[in-house]
Design an enzyme around this catalytic site. Sequence first.
Site, short mmCIF file in Angstrom:
data_model
loop_
_atom_site.label_atom_id
_atom_site.label_comp_id
_atom_site.label_asym_id
_atom_site.label_seq_id
_atom_site.Cartn_x
_atom_site.Cartn_y
_atom_site.Cartn_z
N HIS A 281 -24.20 -19.54 4.00
CA HIS A 281 -24.16 -19.24 2.58
C HIS A 281 -23.23 -20.21 1.85
O HIS A 281 -22.50 -20.99 2.46
CB HIS A 281 -23.72 -17.80 2.36
N THR B 295 -62.31 -18.00 -11.70
CA THR B 295 -61.56 -19.26 -11.60
C THR B 295 -61.75 -19.89 -10.23
O THR B 295 -61.95 -21.10 -10.10
CB THR B 295 -60.07 -19.01 -11.87
N LEU C 44 -55.39 -12.85 -16.60
CA LEU C 44 -54.16 -13.03 -17.37
C LEU C 44 -54.00 -11.91 -18.40
O LEU C 44 -52.92 -11.33 -18.54
CB LEU C 44 -54.18 -14.38 -18.07
N ARG D 127 -45.58 -24.92 -9.34
CA ARG D 127 -46.12 -24.26 -8.14
C ARG D 127 -45.11 -24.27 -7.00
O ARG D 127 -44.95 -23.27 -6.28
CB ARG D 127 -47.41 -24.95 -7.69
N GLU E 138 -20.46 -19.85 0.18
CA GLU E 138 -19.03 -19.73 0.43
C GLU E 138 -18.62 -20.43 1.73
O GLU E 138 -17.59 -21.10 1.80
CB GLU E 138 -18.63 -18.25 0.49
N LEU F 189 -54.93 -25.01 -5.23
CA LEU F 189 -53.69 -24.24 -5.44
C LEU F 189 -52.57 -24.63 -4.49
O LEU F 189 -51.80 -23.78 -4.03
CB LEU F 189 -53.96 -22.72 -5.34
#
Length: 368
Positions: A51, A217, A309, A205, A53, A225
């Site tokens: 991480h 589509t 959408l 993407r 830190e 994609l």
Amino acid sequence: MTTPETYMHRCIELAKLGAGNVAPNPMVGAVLVHDGKIIGEGYHQQYGGPHAEVNAINNSRDALSGLNVADDASKEVLQKSTLYVSLEPCAHYGKTPPCADLIIEKKIPRVLIGCRDPFKEVNGKGIEKLKAAGVEVELGVLEDECKELNKRFFIFHAQHRPYIILKWAETADGFIAPLNPPQGEIKERLLISNQYTNRLVHQWRSEEAAILVGTNTALYDNPELTVRLVEGNNPVRLVVDMDLSLPQQLKLFNKQTKTIVFNTIKHEVQENMLYYQITNDVSVVHQIVNALYHLRLQSVLIEGGAKLLQSFIDEGYWDEARVITNTELKSGQGIKSSQLINYQLINEENILTDTIRYYQPQTINYKP
């Protein structure tokens, strides 16, 4: 004079370097300061890796060693330093040991934190552990900016759903695609955005966990994609194909990257293809959102079509919309673009013929 906000800005800059590589973990940056100077900095670089830190503390050790500071003196420096971190240090064992324990072990006396971690295994426990050990803790330095940095992570853990981004390209007169042709005929694809904007879309993407399209589509545009125009990771491909009617020759089914098909017929895995069964009697949007949460996909970019959408818009499931308008292209007819509801414009940019407008809902969901 250097202020706490200056150091926290640096934490945020560092955290962003982990974009695309740390999910489902959050992006985190950390800076270690001694006597007004940064002696170590780090960020979460890779899921499952150390991480922020840990990297900042290790970086300070290496830096002090390079300055010929002895180990004992190096420990004393840490014990007089302040750690800045954009997100609450973890207090549980996950892929790595708790960062709060390391801070306590190194006897770092003061920690300034951007915001609390909403993950149920942390959520205040890291702060409590530090305070119980006598560490001085200050919370809320650039809190809004730190929450904005990990808005996907916050939405996922606070609302039990992915962060949802809507994206479409439209002509100057508001059309998203040509009308669908009669069955059996080939639909001519309408290319709206320019090559430079397309490269930006591939960057988008690469920054999200998943990408979703509807049946039409997939059928008429035959999109792949994937991320091809920039360096980056492919998102998980998602497609709605309720009756499993899409031809298997489509690029979506080339098994190049993990793909999930939402359908009403079957629930099974075939290599890196998951057929995820849903029903017709409940909101498809709600079922997809719920499925993505259980599949631990923290964000999704929805690229169309207009009906899919609009379904997300109408049901209030969206956090951001990116609308690309070709200001010089007019179609005159076709499928009208989706219409946002209760939105606000937050940014606008121009790339040659394209104007990109960024919207968000009137109420920002990831802020408590």
